[in-house]
Write a protein that holds these residues in place. Structure first.
Motif, PDB file in Angstrom:
ATOM      1  N   ASP A 150       3.400  -9.795  -7.516  1.00  0.00           N
ATOM      2  CA  ASP A 150       3.318 -10.293  -8.886  1.00  0.00           C
ATOM      3  C   ASP A 150       3.875 -11.699  -9.057  1.00  0.00           C
ATOM      4  OD1 ASP A 150       2.174  -7.894  -9.598  1.00  0.00           O
ATOM      5  OD2 ASP A 150       4.010  -7.040 -10.427  1.00  0.00           O
ATOM      6  N   LEU A 151       4.761 -12.116  -8.152  1.00  0.00           N
ATOM      7  CA  LEU A 151       5.353 -13.442  -8.271  1.00  0.00           C
ATOM      8  C   LEU A 151       4.339 -14.546  -8.014  1.00  0.00           C
ATOM      9  CD1 LEU A 151       8.808 -12.901  -6.522  1.00  0.00           C
ATOM     10  CD2 LEU A 151       8.288 -12.887  -8.961  1.00  0.00           C
ATOM     11  N   MET A 152       3.307 -14.256  -7.235  1.00  0.00           N
ATOM     12  CA  MET A 152       2.309 -15.294  -6.946  1.00  0.00           C
ATOM     13  C   MET A 152       0.998 -15.071  -7.682  1.00  0.00           C
ATOM     14  SD  MET A 152       0.154 -14.786  -3.519  1.00  0.00           S
ATOM     15  CE  MET A 152      -0.893 -13.335  -3.351  1.00  0.00           C
ATOM     16  N   THR A 153       0.793 -13.869  -8.223  1.00  0.00           N
ATOM     17  CA  THR A 153      -0.499 -13.559  -8.817  1.00  0.00           C
ATOM     18  C   THR A 153      -0.529 -13.835 -10.320  1.00  0.00           C
ATOM     19  OG1 THR A 153       0.198 -11.239  -8.965  1.00  0.00           O
ATOM     20  CG2 THR A 153      -1.162 -11.869  -7.066  1.00  0.00           C
ATOM     21  N   LEU A 154       0.234 -13.095 -11.077  1.00  0.00           N
ATOM     22  CA  LEU A 154       0.134 -13.141 -12.536  1.00  0.00           C
ATOM     23  C   LEU A 154       0.362 -14.529 -13.125  1.00  0.00           C
ATOM     24  CD1 LEU A 154       1.906  -9.760 -13.343  1.00  0.00           C
ATOM     25  CD2 LEU A 154      -0.529 -10.190 -12.974  1.00  0.00           C
ATOM     26  N   PRO A 155       1.332 -15.322 -12.627  1.00  0.00           N
ATOM     27  CA  PRO A 155       1.493 -16.663 -13.194  1.00  0.00           C
ATOM     28  C   PRO A 155       0.340 -17.615 -12.866  1.00  0.00           C
ATOM     29  CG  PRO A 155       3.485 -15.948 -12.047  1.00  0.00           C
ATOM     30  CD  PRO A 155       2.389 -15.010 -11.665  1.00  0.00           C
ATOM     31  N   ASN A 156      -0.577 -17.185 -12.020  1.00  0.00           N
ATOM     32  CA  ASN A 156      -1.677 -18.055 -11.593  1.00  0.00           C
ATOM     33  C   ASN A 156      -3.051 -17.478 -11.929  1.00  0.00           C
ATOM     34  OD1 ASN A 156      -0.081 -20.170 -10.260  1.00  0.00           O
ATOM     35  ND2 ASN A 156       0.551 -18.497  -8.911  1.00  0.00           N
ATOM     36  N   GLY A 157      -3.096 -16.613 -12.922  1.00  0.00           N
ATOM     37  CA  GLY A 157      -4.371 -16.085 -13.396  1.00  0.00           C
ATOM     38  C   GLY A 157      -4.972 -14.999 -12.529  1.00  0.00           C
ATOM     39  N   ILE A 158      -4.236 -14.533 -11.522  1.00  0.00           N
ATOM     40  CA  ILE A 158      -4.746 -13.523 -10.586  1.00  0.00           C
ATOM     41  C   ILE A 158      -4.348 -12.142 -11.088  1.00  0.00           C
ATOM     42  CG2 ILE A 158      -4.668 -12.666  -8.212  1.00  0.00           C
ATOM     43  CD1 ILE A 158      -3.728 -15.588  -7.460  1.00  0.00           C
ATOM     44  N   THR A 159      -5.325 -11.270 -11.276  1.00  0.00           N
ATOM     45  CA  THR A 159      -5.037  -9.921 -11.751  1.00  0.00           C
ATOM     46  C   THR A 159      -5.345  -8.849 -10.707  1.00  0.00           C
ATOM     47  OG1 THR A 159      -7.231  -9.899 -12.798  1.00  0.00           O
ATOM     48  CG2 THR A 159      -5.343 -10.508 -14.174  1.00  0.00           C
ATOM     49  N   THR A 160      -6.011  -9.245  -9.620  1.00  0.00           N
ATOM     50  CA  THR A 160      -6.314  -8.326  -8.523  1.00  0.00           C
ATOM     51  C   THR A 160      -6.083  -9.051  -7.209  1.00  0.00           C
ATOM     52  OG1 THR A 160      -8.008  -7.176  -9.820  1.00  0.00           O
ATOM     53  CG2 THR A 160      -8.098  -6.887  -7.432  1.00  0.00           C
ATOM     54  N   ALA A 161      -5.472  -8.370  -6.248  1.00  0.00           N
ATOM     55  CA  ALA A 161      -5.215  -8.967  -4.932  1.00  0.00           C
ATOM     56  C   ALA A 161      -5.537  -7.959  -3.843  1.00  0.00           C
ATOM     57  CB  ALA A 161      -3.764  -9.425  -4.814  1.00  0.00           C
ATOM     58  N   VAL A 162      -5.995  -8.481  -2.722  1.00  0.00           N
ATOM     59  CA  VAL A 162      -6.328  -7.642  -1.566  1.00  0.00           C
ATOM     60  C   VAL A 162      -5.431  -8.041  -0.402  1.00  0.00           C
ATOM     61  CG1 VAL A 162      -8.107  -7.004   0.109  1.00  0.00           C
ATOM     62  CG2 VAL A 162      -8.714  -7.354  -2.304  1.00  0.00           C
ATOM     63  N   ASP A 163      -4.749  -7.062   0.157  1.00  0.00           N
ATOM     64  CA  ASP A 163      -3.956  -7.311   1.353  1.00  0.00           C
ATOM     65  C   ASP A 163      -4.860  -7.205   2.572  1.00  0.00           C
ATOM     66  OD1 ASP A 163      -0.898  -7.292   2.486  1.00  0.00           O
ATOM     67  OD2 ASP A 163      -2.263  -6.158   3.784  1.00  0.00           O
ATOM     68  N   ALA A 164      -4.845  -8.256   3.393  1.00  0.00           N
ATOM     69  CA  ALA A 164      -5.796  -8.363   4.507  1.00  0.00           C
ATOM     70  C   ALA A 164      -5.190  -7.888   5.822  1.00  0.00           C
ATOM     71  CB  ALA A 164      -6.289  -9.794   4.641  1.00  0.00           C
ATOM     72  N   GLY A 165      -4.847  -6.614   5.881  1.00  0.00           N
ATOM     73  CA  GLY A 165      -4.418  -6.028   7.135  1.00  0.00           C
ATOM     74  C   GLY A 165      -2.980  -6.269   7.516  1.00  0.00           C
ATOM     75  N   SER A 166      -2.093  -6.427   6.538  1.00  0.00           N
ATOM     76  CA  SER A 166      -0.666  -6.566   6.881  1.00  0.00           C
ATOM     77  C   SER A 166      -0.153  -5.328   7.596  1.00  0.00           C
ATOM     78  CB  SER A 166       0.166  -6.799   5.616  1.00  0.00           C
ATOM     79  OG  SER A 166      -0.152  -8.020   5.001  1.00  0.00           O
ATOM     80  N   THR A 167      -0.674  -4.182   7.193  1.00  0.00           N
ATOM     81  CA  THR A 167      -0.189  -2.931   7.772  1.00  0.00           C
ATOM     82  C   THR A 167      -1.275  -2.232   8.584  1.00  0.00           C
ATOM     83  OG1 THR A 167      -0.725  -1.835   5.678  1.00  0.00           O
ATOM     84  CG2 THR A 167       1.548  -2.518   6.011  1.00  0.00           C
ATOM     85  N   GLY A 168      -0.840  -1.695   9.718  1.00  0.00           N
ATOM     86  CA  GLY A 168      -1.700  -0.858  10.534  1.00  0.00           C
ATOM     87  C   GLY A 168      -1.344   0.599  10.299  1.00  0.00           C
ATOM     88  N   THR A 169      -1.695   1.442  11.239  1.00  0.00           N
ATOM     89  CA  THR A 169      -1.472   2.878  11.056  1.00  0.00           C
ATOM     90  C   THR A 169       0.003   3.231  10.929  1.00  0.00           C
ATOM     91  OG1 THR A 169      -1.589   3.104  13.477  1.00  0.00           O
ATOM     92  CG2 THR A 169      -3.595   3.579  12.228  1.00  0.00           C
ATOM     93  N   ALA A 170       0.900   2.418  11.490  1.00  0.00           N
ATOM     94  CA  ALA A 170       2.325   2.741  11.460  1.00  0.00           C
ATOM     95  C   ALA A 170       2.930   2.608  10.070  1.00  0.00           C
ATOM     96  CB  ALA A 170       3.090   1.845  12.440  1.00  0.00           C
ATOM     97  N   ALA A 171       2.369   1.766   9.199  1.00  0.00           N
ATOM     98  CA  ALA A 171       3.028   1.484   7.920  1.00  0.00           C
ATOM     99  C   ALA A 171       2.116   1.573   6.704  1.00  0.00           C
ATOM    100  CB  ALA A 171       3.677   0.103   7.975  1.00  0.00           C
ATOM    101  N   PHE A 172       0.838   1.904   6.876  1.00  0.00           N
ATOM    102  CA  PHE A 172      -0.064   1.902   5.724  1.00  0.00           C
ATOM    103  C   PHE A 172       0.350   2.924   4.675  1.00  0.00           C
ATOM    104  CE2 PHE A 172      -3.999   2.442   3.316  1.00  0.00           C
ATOM    105  CZ  PHE A 172      -4.421   1.124   3.183  1.00  0.00           C
ATOM    106  N   ASP A 173       0.828   4.070   5.101  1.00  0.00           N
ATOM    107  CA  ASP A 173       1.346   5.065   4.152  1.00  0.00           C
ATOM    108  C   ASP A 173       2.425   4.459   3.270  1.00  0.00           C
ATOM    109  OD1 ASP A 173       0.128   7.655   4.200  1.00  0.00           O
ATOM    110  OD2 ASP A 173       0.912   7.961   6.221  1.00  0.00           O
ATOM    111  N   GLY A 174       3.355   3.732   3.885  1.00  0.00           N
ATOM    112  CA  GLY A 174       4.436   3.111   3.138  1.00  0.00           C
ATOM    113  C   GLY A 174       3.934   2.071   2.157  1.00  0.00           C
TER     114      GLY A 174
END
Length: 406
Positions: free
Chosen positions: A98-122
């Motif tokens: 939210d710190l980079m999205t909402l102040p800049n007109g962004i209301t939807t964001a997609v995470d591009a693979g930061s997490t693999g099978t080990a952390a996607f649940d988290g």
């Protein structure tokens, strides 16, 4: 209609009208330069919000409506940053969304693979629920995902956890997961040829989902990569400048890229700090090869910093680089919304859509854009954020951008 005197409103502002015992909230955005690529709309007019939805405006202001005067501003659908790294707390790169999205007109964001099978649940359990921004994600085929910049993930296909990929897919696709992600190039798959891509694509086809492929510093011509991609797959960092690039030796866009686009492969700018080269970008745009999607690839060490800053900065150099305004907006609203299966719900200002709205100014301002190779582009426009509405609720506004009661 004569406007009432402006009044001080506490935060968050609440405006209600009563109809049949039901409490209804209204916001009217007036004097707006409306630009909505989803339907080709560009006009001066008004946008009326009822509760969390956009509704048809028929010329009258509802009782006790909150009014926003957007004179001199561009009013567009809430922006979608389709390539970010927002797995905050789960790795070095993660930004608090939210710190980079909402102040800049962004209301939807997609995470591009930061997490693999080990952390996607988290990510789904602990990050997404704590974001005001709407969040979707790609699952990295490597178990550790993009956890740290100290070293890269191991992309050996023998280490893909296929069983857990299947389980996570069954649990989270398509509500939270958009597809699979792979990073391909000298720094990630050196010496492995196309095997990581072939295996990742095999898994994606088995699951019936798209594959997003990061390509930088490629050791193989784009033709060898693109022939393995299909309709709905994404090639991101499309204008990167190391190794093989989108251009052939004569500086023309590769025929393989033109063919892939005809077949439905999408090309994402995904600028990043190091993943765009103005020499490639300018030549491709001159030939009419525009990005399908404009996104940032922001990480914790790039947001609000030189070379990337945020999505509005990337949009600014796209506009100054020759991409028409309507196409700049389309590439970070209607196109990614449709890709996510949310066309008509977000990425549009049509009645019935979610009231996700970005209010911007385009300021004439001399600026020199520079990539990581030192190539420079002179520009004269900057998109400036004025206010953001998410789900019918103001979540950001500049202090000089006032509200008042009708």
């Amino acid at each position: 209609m004569q406007e009432a005197p402006r009044t001080h409103l506490t935060w968050p502002a609440v405006c209600t009208g009563r109809k049949g015992g039901e409490t209804v909230s209204y916001i009217l955005v007036k004097n707006a330069h409306i630009l909505d690529p989803s339907c080709g709309r560009e006009e001066l007019g008004c946008i009326l919000i009822k509760d969390s939805k956009i509704v048809a405006y028929e010329g009258s202001i509802p009782p006790e409506c909150e009014v926003m005067d957007a004179k001199g501003c561009l009013v567009i659908p809430g922006l979608i940053d389709f390539h970010t790294h927002i797995a905050y707390g789960l790795g070095d790169a993660g930004i608090h969304c939210d710190l980079m999205t909402l102040p800049n007109g962004i209301t939807t964001a997609v995470d591009a693979g930061s997490t693999g099978t080990a952390a996607f649940d988290g990510f789904v359990r602990y990050v997404i629920p704590n974001c005001e921004t709407r969040v979707k994600a790609f699952l990295h085929v490597s178990a550790i995902g993009v956890t740290t910049e100290v070293h890269t993930e191991n992309s050996d296909p023998d280490l893909y956890d296929r069983e857990k990929i299947r389980r996570l897919f069954a649990q989270y696709y398509p509500e939270h997961m958009l597809g699979l992600k792979l990073r391909l190039g000298r720094g990630f798959t050196k010496g492995q040829g196309t095997r990581p891509l072939r295996v990742a694509k095999e898994i994606a086809k088995e699951l019936g989902c798209p594959l997003c492929v990061h390509v930088t510093d490629s050791q193989m011509p784009y033709g060898e990569i693109l022939k393995l991609l299909e309709k709905g797959d994404i090639l991101c960092h499309a204008y990167q400048g190391q190794g093989y690039t989108l251009l052939d030796q004569e500086g023309r866009v590769e025929k393989a890229a033109l063919k892939a686009r005809e077949q439905g492969v999408l090309f994402d700018l995904a600028a990043g700090r190091y993943n765009y080269d103005f020499r490639v970008f300018n030549k491709a745009v001159e030939q009419g090869f525009l990005p399908d999607i404009i996104s940032t690839d922001t990480v914790s060490t790039s947001v609000y910093r030189h070379l990337l800053f945020h999505l509005l900065y990337v949009m600014s150099y796209c506009l100054d680089g020759g991409i028409p305004l309507m196409e700049v907006i389309r590439a970070c609203t209607a196109t990614p919304a449709a890709y996510m299966g949310l066309g008509g719900r977000i990425g549009t200002l049509q009645p019935g859509a979610e009231a996700d709205i970005a209010i911007l100014q385009i300021k004439e301002h001399p600026i020199t854009y520079q990539d990581c190779y030192g190539n420079q582009v002179k520009g004269n426009h900057l998109f400036l954020p004025m206010a953001t509405i998410k789900g019918g609720r103001p979540v950001y506004k500049r202090i000089e951008f006032e509200f008042w009661d009708a």
